[in-house]
Design an enzyme around this catalytic site. Structure first.
Site, mmCIF file in Angstrom:
data_model
loop_
_atom_site.group_PDB
_atom_site.id
_atom_site.type_symbol
_atom_site.label_atom_id
_atom_site.label_comp_id
_atom_site.label_asym_id
_atom_site.label_seq_id
_atom_site.Cartn_x
_atom_site.Cartn_y
_atom_site.Cartn_z
ATOM 1 N N ARG A 18 3.024 -6.612 9.570
ATOM 2 C CA ARG A 18 2.217 -5.563 10.213
ATOM 3 C C ARG A 18 2.581 -5.392 11.682
ATOM 4 O O ARG A 18 2.423 -4.311 12.252
ATOM 5 C CB ARG A 18 0.733 -5.898 10.069
ATOM 6 C CG ARG A 18 0.200 -5.694 8.644
ATOM 7 C CD ARG A 18 -1.146 -6.367 8.483
ATOM 8 N NE ARG A 18 -1.811 -6.037 7.230
ATOM 9 C CZ ARG A 18 -2.962 -6.605 6.858
ATOM 10 N NH1 ARG A 18 -3.551 -7.514 7.633
ATOM 11 N NH2 ARG A 18 -3.529 -6.265 5.715
ATOM 12 N N ASN B 184 -1.650 -0.289 7.321
ATOM 13 C CA ASN B 184 -1.039 -1.572 7.699
ATOM 14 C C ASN B 184 -0.173 -2.166 6.588
ATOM 15 O O ASN B 184 0.049 -3.364 6.525
ATOM 16 C CB ASN B 184 -2.111 -2.557 8.172
ATOM 17 C CG ASN B 184 -3.192 -2.785 7.136
ATOM 18 O OD1 ASN B 184 -3.080 -2.347 5.998
ATOM 19 N ND2 ASN B 184 -4.237 -3.498 7.526
ATOM 20 N N LYS C 200 0.834 -1.202 0.000
ATOM 21 C CA LYS C 200 0.000 0.000 0.000
ATOM 22 C C LYS C 200 0.876 1.263 0.000
ATOM 23 O O LYS C 200 2.101 1.168 0.237
ATOM 24 C CB LYS C 200 -0.911 -0.048 1.232
ATOM 25 C CG LYS C 200 -1.888 -1.238 1.230
ATOM 26 C CD LYS C 200 -2.762 -1.247 2.488
ATOM 27 C CE LYS C 200 -3.715 -2.438 2.492
ATOM 28 N NZ LYS C 200 -4.594 -2.450 3.698
ATOM 29 N N ARG D 267 -0.536 -14.672 4.305
ATOM 30 C CA ARG D 267 -1.336 -14.099 5.409
ATOM 31 C C ARG D 267 -0.601 -14.264 6.740
ATOM 32 O O ARG D 267 -0.650 -13.389 7.600
ATOM 33 C CB ARG D 267 -2.721 -14.760 5.493
ATOM 34 C CG ARG D 267 -3.639 -14.447 4.328
ATOM 35 C CD ARG D 267 -4.156 -13.038 4.310
ATOM 36 N NE ARG D 267 -5.153 -12.767 5.314
ATOM 37 C CZ ARG D 267 -6.036 -11.757 5.238
ATOM 38 N NH1 ARG D 267 -6.031 -10.941 4.182
ATOM 39 N NH2 ARG D 267 -6.880 -11.538 6.196
ATOM 40 N N HIS E 248 -1.759 -5.419 1.502
ATOM 41 C CA HIS E 248 -2.977 -6.197 1.271
ATOM 42 C C HIS E 248 -2.565 -7.586 0.812
ATOM 43 O O HIS E 248 -1.645 -7.727 0.005
ATOM 44 C CB HIS E 248 -3.859 -5.574 0.186
ATOM 45 C CG HIS E 248 -4.887 -6.549 -0.310
ATOM 46 N ND1 HIS E 248 -6.061 -6.769 0.374
ATOM 47 C CD2 HIS E 248 -4.889 -7.411 -1.358
ATOM 48 C CE1 HIS E 248 -6.753 -7.730 -0.255
ATOM 49 N NE2 HIS E 248 -6.060 -8.129 -1.314
ATOM 50 N N THR F 295 -5.043 -7.776 10.771
ATOM 51 C CA THR F 295 -5.384 -6.478 10.165
ATOM 52 C C THR F 295 -4.865 -5.282 10.962
ATOM 53 O O THR F 295 -4.356 -4.324 10.391
ATOM 54 C CB THR F 295 -6.920 -6.381 10.039
ATOM 55 O OG1 THR F 295 -7.375 -7.497 9.270
ATOM 56 C CG2 THR F 295 -7.339 -5.094 9.367
HETATM 57 P P1 ADP Z 1 -7.187 -7.453 5.712
HETATM 58 O O1 ADP Z 1 -6.424 -6.432 4.915
HETATM 59 O O2 ADP Z 1 -6.415 -7.898 6.926
HETATM 60 O O3 ADP Z 1 -7.698 -8.618 4.880
HETATM 61 P P2 ADP Z 1 -9.920 -6.433 5.695
HETATM 62 O O4 ADP Z 1 -10.106 -7.062 4.376
HETATM 63 O O5 ADP Z 1 -10.900 -6.785 6.763
HETATM 64 O O6 ADP Z 1 -8.463 -6.696 6.306
HETATM 65 O O7 ADP Z 1 -9.927 -4.850 5.554
HETATM 66 C C1 ADP Z 1 -9.286 -4.243 4.470
HETATM 67 C C2 ADP Z 1 -8.465 -3.046 4.936
HETATM 68 O O8 ADP Z 1 -9.333 -2.060 5.471
HETATM 69 C C3 ADP Z 1 -7.484 -3.326 6.072
HETATM 70 O O9 ADP Z 1 -6.261 -3.884 5.642
HETATM 71 C C4 ADP Z 1 -7.311 -1.949 6.665
HETATM 72 O O10 ADP Z 1 -6.396 -1.163 5.900
HETATM 73 C C5 ADP Z 1 -8.703 -1.346 6.509
HETATM 74 N N1 ADP Z 1 -9.563 -1.466 7.703
HETATM 75 C C6 ADP Z 1 -10.189 -2.572 8.146
HETATM 76 N N2 ADP Z 1 -10.940 -2.316 9.239
HETATM 77 C C7 ADP Z 1 -10.792 -0.992 9.508
HETATM 78 C C8 ADP Z 1 -11.312 -0.099 10.502
HETATM 79 N N3 ADP Z 1 -12.138 -0.500 11.443
HETATM 80 N N4 ADP Z 1 -10.932 1.187 10.452
HETATM 81 C C9 ADP Z 1 -10.103 1.622 9.492
HETATM 82 N N5 ADP Z 1 -9.586 0.849 8.521
HETATM 83 C C10 ADP Z 1 -9.907 -0.459 8.515
HETATM 84 MG MG MG Z 2 -9.146 -8.624 3.308
#
Ligand code: ADP
Ligand code: MG
Length: 200
Positions: A135, A155, A13, A118, A158, A124
């Site tokens: 992360r 973070n 990102k 992962r 992706h 996350t």
């Molecule tokens: P991941 O990237 O771990 O698969 P998700 O698909 O659930 O997580 O969410 C996508 C992205 O959205 C996360 O990597 C993060 O950057 C952002 N995100 C998720 N939940 C929140 C939240 N509550 N507040 C702000 N940003 C969030």
């Molecule tokens: Mg995701």
């Protein structure tokens, strides 16, 4: 039987690029034995990011539920009890964040690629993701900070959540001619049954 050519989509990102972590993060995927089969630098459009996150029709519910759980595990109350309401703000924040600058988009291939990536990437929320993960090691953001500021969690990475999701995401970001099939000498030490070509 494990698919030795499983693929997963990884996006570094804008925060990863800005923090000069491209090499550091790529090294983690290289050293575990995965193979890089596609890579490009892009500035994504808002539409492309919105589509990326809503390719999975369940994503809105899941991201909202995960956020609520994250707050409750820390004994805090979430900004809302409605997962869909939370996901709306998250998506708006993500669109802004993921279009703010260049990103590196890659496909990594190998046995268990989705789960392995992962595992290396971690949970996350950087605040609660394990030490030793990307992360967990390189950034300090939290739901509390990002939700208070109405922005996406920073973070760094992706990574696709499942092999099915990966296939859809790979098609969303790459055309077939951008993906390269090739042999690595190290593939043999990872996957060969007999290892009979080593001793002279
Ligand atoms: P991941 O990237 O771990 O698969 P998700 O698909 O659930 O997580 O969410 C996508 C992205 O959205 C996360 O990597 C993060 O950057 C952002 N995100 C998720 N939940 C929140 C939240 N509550 N507040 C702000 N940003 C969030
Ligand atoms: Mg995701």
């Amino acid at each position: 039987m494990a698919n030795k050519k499983e693929r997963t989509l990884v996006v570094l990102k804008p925060d990863a690029v800005q923090r000069n972590l491209i090499g550091e993060i790529i090294q983690r995927f290289e050293r575990i034995g995965l193979k890089l089969v596609a890579m490009k630098m892009v500035v994504a459009s808002e539409n492309h990011i919105e589509k990326h996150y809503t390719l999975d029709p369940e994503w809105r519910r899941k991201v909202g539920e995960k956020t609520i759980k994250g707050y409750k595990e820390k004994g805090q109350s979430p900004p809302s009890e409605d997962p869909i309401k939370i996901s709306k703000q998250v998506l708006e924040g993500l669109v802004k964040f993921m279009t703010s600058g260049p990103m590196i988009v890659m496909i990594w291939e190998g046995a268990h690629a989705v789960k392995i990536v992962r595992k290396l990437v971690g949970g996350t929320e950087p605040l609660s993701s394990d030490v030793g993960t990307i992360r967990g090691d390189y950034v300090l953001d939290s739901y509390e900070m990002s939700d208070t500021d109405g922005r996406a969690i920073r973070n760094l990475v992706h990574a696709s959540g499942s092999a099915e999701e990966a296939e859809i995401e790979v098609n969303h970001w790459f055309s077939p001619d951008e993906i390269i099939s090739y042999r690595l000498v190290q593939d043999e030490i990872l996957y060969d049954v007999n290892l009979d070509g080593i001793l002279e």
